[in-house]
Every structure is written in C-alpha cells, then in structure tokens.
Design an enzyme around this catalytic site. Structure first.
Site, mmCIF file in Angstrom:
data_model
loop_
_atom_site.group_PDB
_atom_site.id
_atom_site.type_symbol
_atom_site.label_atom_id
_atom_site.label_comp_id
_atom_site.label_asym_id
_atom_site.label_seq_id
_atom_site.Cartn_x
_atom_site.Cartn_y
_atom_site.Cartn_z
ATOM 1 N N SER A 1 0.654 -113.035 36.150
ATOM 2 C CA SER A 1 -0.274 -113.588 36.962
ATOM 3 C C SER A 1 -0.363 -112.711 38.344
ATOM 4 C CB SER A 1 -0.110 -114.812 37.074
ATOM 5 O OG SER A 1 1.057 -115.438 37.587
ATOM 6 N N HIS B 1 12.893 -114.969 28.767
ATOM 7 C CA HIS B 1 12.537 -114.424 29.917
ATOM 8 C C HIS B 1 12.430 -112.852 29.893
ATOM 9 C CE1 HIS B 1 11.269 -113.924 34.325
ATOM 10 N NE2 HIS B 1 10.784 -115.109 34.257
ATOM 11 N N ARG C 1 15.034 -122.435 38.681
ATOM 12 C CA ARG C 1 13.953 -123.267 38.778
ATOM 13 C C ARG C 1 14.281 -124.354 37.766
ATOM 14 N NH1 ARG C 1 9.137 -118.982 38.205
ATOM 15 N NH2 ARG C 1 10.457 -118.651 36.422
ATOM 16 N N ASP D 1 9.612 -123.501 32.818
ATOM 17 C CA ASP D 1 8.793 -124.397 31.898
ATOM 18 C C ASP D 1 9.465 -125.368 31.134
ATOM 19 O OD1 ASP D 1 6.333 -122.932 33.045
ATOM 20 O OD2 ASP D 1 6.646 -121.318 31.682
HETATM 21 N N1 NMX Z 1 11.795 -117.911 20.785
HETATM 22 C C1 NMX Z 1 11.859 -116.961 19.949
HETATM 23 N N2 NMX Z 1 11.880 -115.426 19.781
HETATM 24 C C2 NMX Z 1 12.059 -115.015 21.122
HETATM 25 C C3 NMX Z 1 11.995 -116.038 22.349
HETATM 26 C C4 NMX Z 1 12.034 -117.322 22.080
HETATM 27 N N3 NMX Z 1 11.802 -118.291 23.141
HETATM 28 N N4 NMX Z 1 12.116 -115.199 23.533
HETATM 29 C C5 NMX Z 1 12.085 -113.844 22.990
HETATM 30 N N5 NMX Z 1 11.889 -113.825 21.476
HETATM 31 C C6 NMX Z 1 11.962 -112.831 20.754
HETATM 32 C C7 NMX Z 1 10.655 -112.007 21.167
HETATM 33 O O1 NMX Z 1 9.553 -112.447 20.457
HETATM 34 C C8 NMX Z 1 11.090 -110.525 20.692
HETATM 35 O O2 NMX Z 1 10.835 -110.649 19.253
HETATM 36 P P1 NMX Z 1 10.384 -109.366 18.499
HETATM 37 O O3 NMX Z 1 11.096 -108.253 18.773
HETATM 38 O O4 NMX Z 1 10.479 -109.628 16.969
HETATM 39 O O5 NMX Z 1 8.651 -109.161 18.971
HETATM 40 C C9 NMX Z 1 12.430 -110.564 20.971
HETATM 41 O O6 NMX Z 1 12.892 -111.944 20.869
HETATM 42 C C10 NMX Z 1 12.920 -109.750 22.002
HETATM 43 O O7 NMX Z 1 12.165 -110.134 23.186
HETATM 44 P P2 NMX Z 1 12.756 -110.314 24.410
HETATM 45 O O8 NMX Z 1 12.960 -108.990 25.041
HETATM 46 O O9 NMX Z 1 14.295 -111.122 24.632
HETATM 47 O O10 NMX Z 1 11.746 -111.016 25.476
HETATM 48 P P3 NMX Z 1 10.206 -110.478 26.208
HETATM 49 O O11 NMX Z 1 10.588 -109.880 27.660
HETATM 50 O O12 NMX Z 1 9.544 -109.513 25.210
HETATM 51 O O13 NMX Z 1 9.408 -111.971 26.332
HETATM 52 C C11 NMX Z 1 8.991 -114.041 27.008
HETATM 53 C C12 NMX Z 1 9.833 -113.085 27.205
HETATM 54 C C13 NMX Z 1 9.069 -115.247 28.178
HETATM 55 C C14 NMX Z 1 7.343 -113.665 26.608
HETATM 56 C C15 NMX Z 1 9.673 -114.520 25.549
HETATM 57 O O14 NMX Z 1 10.804 -114.934 25.818
HETATM 58 C C16 NMX Z 1 9.068 -115.722 25.052
HETATM 59 O O15 NMX Z 1 8.054 -115.757 24.300
HETATM 60 N N6 NMX Z 1 9.436 -117.053 25.361
HETATM 61 C C17 NMX Z 1 8.507 -118.276 25.093
HETATM 62 C C18 NMX Z 1 7.380 -118.542 25.713
HETATM 63 C C19 NMX Z 1 7.758 -118.926 27.418
HETATM 64 O O16 NMX Z 1 8.607 -119.716 27.546
HETATM 65 N N7 NMX Z 1 7.061 -118.205 28.158
HETATM 66 C C20 NMX Z 1 7.304 -118.660 29.686
HETATM 67 C C21 NMX Z 1 7.897 -117.605 30.302
HETATM 68 C C22 NMX Z 1 7.941 -118.148 31.938
HETATM 69 N N8 NMX Z 1 6.601 -118.266 32.625
HETATM 70 O O17 NMX Z 1 6.423 -119.368 33.074
HETATM 71 O O18 NMX Z 1 5.979 -117.163 32.538
HETATM 72 C C1 MLT Z 2 6.780 -116.548 36.482
HETATM 73 O O1 MLT Z 2 7.234 -117.437 37.125
HETATM 74 O O2 MLT Z 2 5.950 -115.620 36.629
HETATM 75 C C2 MLT Z 2 7.468 -116.307 34.996
HETATM 76 O O3 MLT Z 2 8.709 -116.848 35.106
HETATM 77 C C3 MLT Z 2 7.362 -115.011 34.323
HETATM 78 C C4 MLT Z 2 7.766 -113.892 35.005
HETATM 79 O O4 MLT Z 2 8.583 -113.711 36.021
HETATM 80 O O5 MLT Z 2 7.431 -112.643 34.276
#
Ligand code: NMX
Ligand code: MLT
Length: 433
Positions: free
Chosen positions: A240, A317, A326, A372
């Site tokens: 964002s 994350h 947080r 979250d």
């Molecule tokens: N549950 C299942 N698999 C996960 C999760 C999770 N919570 N987090 C990461 N992975 C998987 C990810 O999908 C990826 O799989 P693949 O290689 O098959 O595509 C693998 O682990 C490696 O990912 P990472 O490098 O650890 O994470 P990345 O930096 O790509 O993504 C998020 C970060 C936040 C997008 C990821 O952890 C996620 O999808 N979390 C759940 C959604 C979430 O809670 N988002 C909120 C973030 C905070 N916010 O408010 O923005």
């Molecule tokens: C945020 O607060 O923007 C989330 O934790 C996602 C991020 O920092 O990439």
C-alpha cells in the site's frame, strides 16, 4: 503557518539541501548488489526508495523515526488508559520530534476543524449497493472527494516545485481529518441500517472515530488509539505504501494516490488478511463444532488448510523474521483489558500451533504471526464482528503514515519513480553467464 507545518518546513528545507548535496557528490556510490532471485521474487530486499517516516527491522519490527513500538508506547502522549494517540505518531513522523501533550491537542483540534466531508462523497456512497465491499466503498469515497484537492487546483494554476509540499500537506491534513467520518459512514450504512452518528469534537481523533462507529466504551477507545497508531506505517516497500509513493511520484494528488494505495491494501496477502484471519477462525469453529477448540483440533484444521493449497492468514511476512511487535502489543492489550474470551484464547492457541506447522513445510521464511493475526478477535470482542469492514480500519490508520511520507517526498523533491524491468530472455542470459 501552524506550528506543525512550520516545524516541518524548517526540517524539510535543511534535509532537502543536504540530500541534494549527497546526490551530487556521492550519487555514483555503489551500495548494494541485486541477485536474479531478488528480481524474480517480488524485489525482496532490494533497496530502491527513500522513506522518511519509518524503517522496518526484520527482528525488532517497525521503528517510527527510530522508535520501536514499545518505545512509542512509552514516549507519545496517550489517552487516559495509557495507549498512545495517533496524533502524536503523525507529529513524530513529520518532524522526528516527540510532541508535547499540548501539541497533540492542537493537532486533534486542527483535524476536527478540517473534518467536514463534502456532501458529494455521501451521495456517491449512497448510490452504491449497501453490500458493496467496504474497501471498495472506501476507495470510491476517497475519490469522490478528489475534486477538493488543493494540490490539483494550485498545480493547474502554475504551482512552483518548491511549493508542492505545501499543497500536499493541506490535502493530506484534510484527508486524514475526513477519513474516520467516511469510514464510519460506510460502516453504519453497510451494517447499521444507515443510522449515522454525529461526531463529537470534544473527543480525540480515535475516541471520536470509535464514537461514530457506535461505541463509547472507554476500553474500545483505547484499543482504537493503539490500533490507529500501530497500523500507520511499515516503511515504504509494503504494497500500500509503495503504491501511494509510486502514484504520488507522478504528481497525482493525495486523494488519487491514497485511493490507489487503498486498493493495494485490499488484497488478501496484504491488509485484507485481517478479515481473512477472523473468517478462517469462524470457519474453523463452525467446522469443529466448538468455540473452544483444543490445540490438537486446531493443528488438524491448519494442516487441512495447507493441504487445500491455501495460506494460513495472519502468518508469515515478506520482511519480518520474528513475531510482529504489532501482534505482541495487541496481545498485551488483550491480557490487560479482556478476561475470559474464547475467541482470544483461540487466537493464542493458534499462535502456539501455526509456527511449527509452517516451519515443517520447509519453505516459509517467517512462520510467525503478523499484525493481522490478532486484530479481528479484539474487534469482535468489542462488538464489531463485521469482518469485511476491518481493512477499512487498517486503511484509516495507514493513511497517517503514507500521507506523512508523501509530504516528505514532495518536500525532498523526489522525482517520478521508474525502476527497470527485464524479460525472461534477459534472465536466461544472465543465468548462463
Ligand atoms: N501459510 C502458508 N504458506 C505460506 C505462508 C502462510 N502463512 N506464508 C508463506 N507461505 C509460503 C508462500 O506462499 C511461499 O510458497 P510457494 O513457494 O509455494 O509460493 C513460501 O511459503 C515462501 O514464502 P515467503 O518467502 O515465506 O513469504 P513471502 O514473502 O513470499 O510472502 C506473505 C509474505 C505475507 C504474502 C505470506 O507470508 C502470506 O501469504 N501470509 C498469509 C497472508 C497474510 O497474513 N498477509 C498479511 C501480511 C501483513 N499485512 O498486513 O500486509
Ligand atoms: C504492512 O503493515 O504493510 C504489512 O506488514 C506488510 C509489509 O510490511 O510488507
């Protein structure tokens, strides 16, 4: 000029001069290398932008102008129960200084004075079906006020570059002042039959927002102070903030750039995760047939979610490598103010169960909870179970950080953002080298 604006102008002018000199004298200095992996995986870790208001440490979490969450809880002027006021954080982000109580009160009054929402915004919102997703209503509501942009008007009249920040400051202050009213209007039309509640300008920013949403509970007011403070900023690279920064770099005004950023926040991997978490918990409770699931039952449900090829919302994350402070600060809040909540107990059991399950996958870089994972359970406790609204709350808070950063960007004369992209042919050629 008001005190905050004057303070900002003084700091910004001297930093502008310093940054110009650094760019001229040391602009060619090499500071990092980039790997093919980084290019192919969402630009993780590539340092490519300047963001004044906060910086994220993978282990400590966010620091606002050098202050961690536990530090700002101590330092910033607070409400009656000790939770920091977001007004103080905004002041800190703009000036680098911890404000006095009087300065925070002045800012509250300034925002109240700017908070009148133009009728056309309500008219546009009323024209949408009431069940339009609240985040869609929020971005449309922001865009419906765009005609009020002072930057847009002054730019058309021939605004000088050196005054961009001034017009962006005015738009940003007006937007921040109005966002709670727009958000509360959306909430009440979507979930409370359009029975709107008049603002109470004797209250601070957060308590008035809580009031317009429909709660005058003193603990909920405190939660709103904490909530609006901790969600405000997470350095510049998150989706964002980066979107707002990119769009604003074209000199699109703050209404346009904030609306763009709110659309990024509405993605389930970003801010929408706060609704996804509580939805997932409610589905788990339904599926297990108990409001007090055991850790073993939760572990089975977590595995089922993973086996279905889904993520566990609220965990993981892109940058953090420890539990999000947080999350921890919300847990502390719950420990202090809330006794006997099955839902909150469940959130804490999930915290015990999910990290080992994610670690076992062998690919998740951060198995810990993010912001979250906790917020929804607190909101349900205080009588706000309508989870499709939660990302709007995040958005009101995020507005504080990204708009403060946007004022800095224009004051520092930042140019149009335009990084380089590459094709798969280029990647293949580099891989062979
Ligand atoms: N549950 C299942 N698999 C996960 C999760 C999770 N919570 N987090 C990461 N992975 C998987 C990810 O999908 C990826 O799989 P693949 O290689 O098959 O595509 C693998 O682990 C490696 O990912 P990472 O490098 O650890 O994470 P990345 O930096 O790509 O993504 C998020 C970060 C936040 C997008 C990821 O952890 C996620 O999808 N979390 C759940 C959604 C979430 O809670 N988002 C909120 C973030 C905070 N916010 O408010 O923005
Ligand atoms: C945020 O607060 O923007 C989330 O934790 C996602 C991020 O920092 O990439």
């Amino acid at each position: 000029m008001d005190t905050l604006k004057q303070k900002f102008a003084d700091k910004a002018l001297s930093l502008y001069t310093e940054m110009r000199a650094i760019s001229k004298e040391s602009g060619d200095k090499v500071v990092a290398e980039v790997t093919l992996g980084q290019i192919m995986s969402g630009a993780r870790g590539i340092k490519m932008m300047q963001w004044e208001t906060s910086e994220l440490d993978a282990n400590v979490g966010i620091r606002f102008r050098g202050r961690s969450i536990p530090e700002i809880k101590q330092l910033l002027p607070s409400g009656p129960q000790g939770e920091p006021k977001p007004e103080g954080l905004f002041w800190l982000m703009l000036t680098g200084e911890v404000p006095t109580k009087e300065e925070v009160d002045q800012l509250t009054a300034d925002w109240h004075g700017r908070s009148e929402v133009p009728q056309q915004c309500y008219t546009v919102l009323d024209s949408l079906p009431a069940d339009t997703h609240p985040m869609t209503q929020f971005t449309i509501g922001i865009m419906a006020m765009q005609g009020d942009s002072i930057f847009d008007k002054r730019y058309a009249e021939g605004l000088s570059k050196s005054d961009y920040w001034d017009a962006v400051y005015e738009d940003s202050m007006n937007l921040i002042a109005r966002l709670p009213r727009v958000a509360a209007y959306i909430y009440r039309r979507a979930f409370k039959d359009g029975k709107h509640i008049e603002p109470d300008t004797s209250l601070d920013y957060s308590a008035n927002f809580a009031h317009m949403l429909g709660s005058d509970d003193k603990d909920f007011r405190s939660l709103m102070r904490l909530y609006l403070t901790i969600h405000a900023d997470h350095e510049g690279g998150n989706a964002s903030a980066h979107t707002v920064h990119l769009v604003a770099s074209t000199l699109a005004d703050p209404y346009r750039s904030l609306a763009a950023g709110m659309n990024a926040l509405a993605g389930p991997l970003h801010g929408l995760a706060n609704q996804e978490v509580i939805k997932w918990i409610f589905e788990m409770i339904d599926s297990l047939g108990t409001k007090t699931p055991s850790k073993e039952q939760i572990a089975t449900y977590v595995q089922q979610t993973l086996d279905e090829g889904k993520v566990i919302p609220g965990y993981g994350h892109a940058v953090l490598r420890e539990p999000d402070p947080r999350f921890t600060s919300q847990r502390r809040f719950a420990e202090q103010y809330i006794k006997d909540s099955d839902l909150i107990d469940t959130v804490w059991k999930i915290f015990d169960v999910v990290p080992p399950a994610l670690q076992a996958l062998g690919k998740v870089k951060n198995p810990w909870p993010n912001v979250d994972a906790h917020s929804g359970a607190l909101l349900v406790h205080y009588g706000f179970p309508e989870f499709s609204f939660y990302t709007v709350l995040f958005g009101v808070s995020r507005g504080l950080g990204v708009l403060a950063a946007g004022i800095w960007s224009r004051a520092l004369g930042m140019p149009l953002e335009r990084p380089k992209s590459v094709t798969s042919d280029w990647i293949k050629a580099q891989a062979k080298k």
